[in-house]
Design an enzyme around this catalytic site. Sequence first.
Site, short mmCIF file in Angstrom:
data_model
loop_
_atom_site.label_atom_id
_atom_site.label_comp_id
_atom_site.label_asym_id
_atom_site.label_seq_id
_atom_site.Cartn_x
_atom_site.Cartn_y
_atom_site.Cartn_z
N CYS A 256 -22.52 -82.12 -52.32
CA CYS A 256 -23.24 -81.30 -51.33
C CYS A 256 -23.91 -80.14 -52.07
CB CYS A 256 -22.30 -80.84 -50.21
SG CYS A 256 -21.03 -79.67 -50.74
N HIS A 257 -24.07 -79.00 -51.42
CA HIS A 257 -24.73 -77.86 -52.05
C HIS A 257 -23.81 -77.16 -53.05
CE1 HIS A 257 -27.14 -73.86 -51.56
NE2 HIS A 257 -27.40 -74.46 -52.70
#
Length: 118
Positions: A76-77
């Site tokens: 993810c981020h």
Amino acid sequence: MLPQVSPSQFDDWLAAHGTGPSRPVLLDVREPWEVAQAHVRGDGQADRFELRCIPMGEIPSRLQELDPDQPIACLCHHGARSMNVAVYLLNNGFENVANITGGIDAWSRERDAGVPRY
């Protein structure tokens, strides 16, 4: 226990999990607008892993799109959403799951500076 793999360790993870009948999956669980801003670039590695993009909120309804027998590394981020998805997968019969620590942000810092940071 859920394995944590840093972007700089991803090649080692691939080497350890890429010997089966199907390629490992790098599962990007960010939203489409995030993937459009910054994404993993194959750079000649497309034959070593399969990149799949399924936003975190869609994982339960799209679980059948994933193969429980394939090794899956979640991204993810920064690593929190992917950790949640990885735990969800483990709780739903997936045995070979890892989390990419630091997410795409760390991927840019540790592995591919050409990936934009946001």
